[in-house]
Structure formats: structure tokens, C-alpha cells
Design an enzyme around this catalytic site. Structure first.
Site, mmCIF file in Angstrom:
data_model
loop_
_atom_site.group_PDB
_atom_site.id
_atom_site.type_symbol
_atom_site.label_atom_id
_atom_site.label_comp_id
_atom_site.label_asym_id
_atom_site.label_seq_id
_atom_site.Cartn_x
_atom_site.Cartn_y
_atom_site.Cartn_z
ATOM 1 N N HIS A 46 -11.816 9.934 -9.524
ATOM 2 C CA HIS A 46 -10.668 10.037 -10.429
ATOM 3 C C HIS A 46 -9.618 11.043 -9.955
ATOM 4 C CE1 HIS A 46 -13.111 7.524 -12.992
ATOM 5 N NE2 HIS A 46 -12.010 7.260 -13.669
ATOM 6 N N GLU A 69 -13.426 -0.940 0.005
ATOM 7 C CA GLU A 69 -12.234 -0.640 -0.792
ATOM 8 C C GLU A 69 -11.964 -1.745 -1.811
ATOM 9 O OE1 GLU A 69 -8.246 1.078 0.794
ATOM 10 O OE2 GLU A 69 -8.002 -1.103 0.704
ATOM 11 N N CYS A 76 0.820 -1.223 0.000
ATOM 12 C CA CYS A 76 0.000 0.000 0.000
ATOM 13 C C CYS A 76 0.849 1.265 0.000
ATOM 14 C CB CYS A 76 -0.952 0.002 1.189
ATOM 15 S SG CYS A 76 -2.201 -1.284 1.075
#
Length: 141
Positions: free
Chosen positions: A78, A125, A37
Site C-alpha cells: 500500500h 505484476e 504506464c
């Protein structure tokens, strides 16, 4: 969007609405112990908002479904979350993204004459990982 069942929260309000939507965004966790991550990566986040209250507005709504989506989608879709002002002094972990969504939604709801409350933000997620954020003042109602 697939049919989903979300954990419910007990509350004293007469009305409850739930709004599902998604947005796509990237983030990274800038710490070595975050493993993979630590690298920039993206998700299609799935969101469910739980809003409740006793008083409806002039349209008979607690809140307009499309306005709730626009509040979040317009801010996050985005984008690289780390670059957004909402995360200037925060790491955009899923937990903190859920908390930030709650804060954005509740700030908007506080401006409405009927004063609905955001009780829960469910943020998925990945297909196997999600976070639920509930503000402390609603946890024991």
C-alpha cells in the site's frame, strides 16, 4: 492465492524453500515512451521467493516463512513505490522491483548463521506479465 508452478533453478544445495505472498502497491514509469504506464497505477503483485542452503537454523529452518514475507510486505504494501527510498534513484519497473526484493532478502539472509541464499525472485505484476530475477552468481550453478 492460486496454486502456481514457478520456473525452477538448478542448484547444488540440499534444501530449497519457496514462499508465496502478495502485496498491493502503485507505481509509474516517468518516461513518455512507457505509454499508459507513465500514469500512476496500481497492482496486486504476487511474489515467490526461492531460498536454498545446506544448513538449517536452530529451529530446523532455512529461514522462517513469515519473516521473509514481513521483510517485503512491510516495506512495499500500500505504498507508491516511486516515493520509497529504495527507488530514490531508480524507476520502479517490475524488473527493478524484483531486483530490489532480492537485495532486501539476501541482505537479511547474509546476517543469519546458516547463510541461506536467495536464488530467485518471481514477481507477477498482472495475470499475464511477470519477471524473474536471478543474481548472476547463481545463474550457472
Amino acid at each position: 492465492m492460486f496454486q502456481q508452478h514457478y520456473p525452477s533453478i538448478t542448484h547444488p544445495y540440499q534444501f530449497e524453500l519457496n514462499k508465496d505472498f502478495n502485496f498491493s502497491a502503485a507505481h509509474y514509469i516517468p518516461n513518455e515512451d512507457a505509454g499508459k504506464c507513465m500514469r500512476t497505477h496500481g497492482h496486486t503483485y504476487f511474489v515467490n521467493l526461492t531460498i536454498a542452503g545446506d544448513t538449517l537454523d536452530h529451529n530446523g529452518f532455512l529461514a522462517n516463512f513469515s519473516e521473509l514475507k514481513k521483510l517485503v510486505h512491510g516495506q512495499f504494501d500500500h505504498y507508491l513505490l516511486n516515493d520509497l527510498p529504495q527507488f530514490e534513484n531508480k524507476i520502479p519497473s517490475t524488473e527493478l522491483v524484483a531486483q530490489t526484493i532480492y537485495e532486501m532478502i539476501q541482505q537479511d539472509l547474509d546476517q543469519r548463521p546458516n547463510k541461506p541464499q536467495c536464488l530467485q525472485v518471481y514477481l507477477r505484476e498482472t495475470p499475464t506479465s511477470y519477471v524473474i530475477y536471478r543474481p548472476k552468481e547463481h545463474n550457472n550453478e
